[in-house]
Design an enzyme around this catalytic site. Structure first.
Site, mmCIF file in Angstrom:
data_model
loop_
_atom_site.group_PDB
_atom_site.id
_atom_site.type_symbol
_atom_site.label_atom_id
_atom_site.label_comp_id
_atom_site.label_asym_id
_atom_site.label_seq_id
_atom_site.Cartn_x
_atom_site.Cartn_y
_atom_site.Cartn_z
ATOM 1 N N GLU A 152 0.850 -1.187 0.000
ATOM 2 C CA GLU A 152 0.000 0.000 0.000
ATOM 3 C C GLU A 152 0.888 1.240 0.000
ATOM 4 O O GLU A 152 1.883 1.299 0.734
ATOM 5 C CB GLU A 152 -0.913 -0.001 1.224
ATOM 6 N N GLU A 173 -2.596 11.455 3.225
ATOM 7 C CA GLU A 173 -3.643 11.262 4.222
ATOM 8 C C GLU A 173 -3.621 12.448 5.170
ATOM 9 O O GLU A 173 -2.566 13.005 5.455
ATOM 10 C CB GLU A 173 -3.426 9.989 5.033
#
Length: 264
Positions: free
Chosen positions: A143, A148
């Site tokens: 990932e 974020e």
């Protein structure tokens, strides 16, 4: 996203294997979405599919992801709108879009120009997941979290990689703090330069986090040598951001101006 996730899985992936990325002058645009379309129209279904449902997504998130136009649509001015709503007190809906089964690639530059929201319990993200997730599952598939943010930290975004032995709270991560104001005040360009033995995370062209195989824990595997697909989502609540509180206003809106992928 930066804690253990349970991923919904669909179909096989059409992939574009790409030669390793090198100098900026060698960039070649291989995929993009400029989000041009009529007001209220859905994201291009030839490029994006919806991840649907609730169940916490492995993070105790609160939102249910839908394909409703209230949660995602084009604004008619060249932007994708992803909107988190609270249709009834304590119940939240939002959208999560991915290119799984439509587009995946290996090595290059990925960037998106995004205006994120802010507020306690709000969790916008632009990230990638290994296209072999059907076969290897997470985190063995890898990932790459390009951007974020947790809404209680409106001046900080994070770049992170997750793999076997360094996932969830142990992901290889670094924050980037804006010099003034909040990320929600304007659009910013979030990018990663992805090479066979290196990843460089950027905000507005500034590299702030570099990850190589030497960055991983002893004995951990570098799992970024295969195609990945793209994800955009706006989560509500969860283990990392915690839940909304009385200061959190709804709707919460994430605006995406474009997403572009370049190869050598």
């Amino acid at each position: 996203m930066s804690v253990p996730l349970v991923r919904a899985i669909v179909c096989c992936v059409a992939i574009l294997p790409i030669a390793p990325f090198a100098a900026a002058q060698d960039r070649r645009l291989i995929w993009s979405d400029e989000f041009n379309g009529a007001p209220g129209s859905p994201p291009d279904p030839t490029k994006w599919v919806y991840e649907l449902g609730g169940n916490g997504w492995g993070n105790h998130e609160l939102e249910v992801y839908t394909d409703n136009r209230g949660n995602s649509h084009l604004d008619g001015r060249g932007h994708l709108v992803i909107q988190a709503l609270e249709p009834t007190p304590g119940k939240f809906t939002s959208a999560r879009l991915k290119t799984q089964g439509k587009f995946a690639f290996e090595y290059g530059r990925v960037e998106a120009r995004i205006r994120i929201p802010f507020g306690q319990g709000i969790w916008p993200a632009f990230w990638m997941l290994g296209a072999d997730v059907n076969r290897k599952a997470w985190p063995a598939c890898g990932e790459i979290d390009i951007m974020e943010n947790i809404g209680r930290e409106p001046d900080i975004v994070h770049g992170t990689v997750h793999g076997p032995g360094y996932s969830g709270g142990d992901g290889i991560s670094k924050p980037f703090r804006i010099s003034a104001g909040r990320f929600a005040d304007d659009y910013h360009i979030y990018a990663v330069e992805w090479m066979p033995d290196r990843m460089e995370f950027q905000v507005d062209g500034q590299t702030y986090h570099t990850v190589t195989p030497g960055s991983l824990p002893a004995g951990a595997k570098w799992v970024y040598e295969h195609p990945f697909y793209l994800i955009l989502n706006l989560a509500v609540g969860g283990e990392w951001p915690s839940n909304p509180d009385k200061t959190t206003e709804f709707p919460q809106v994430m605006l995406v101006d474009y997403v572009r992928v370049y190869a050598r």
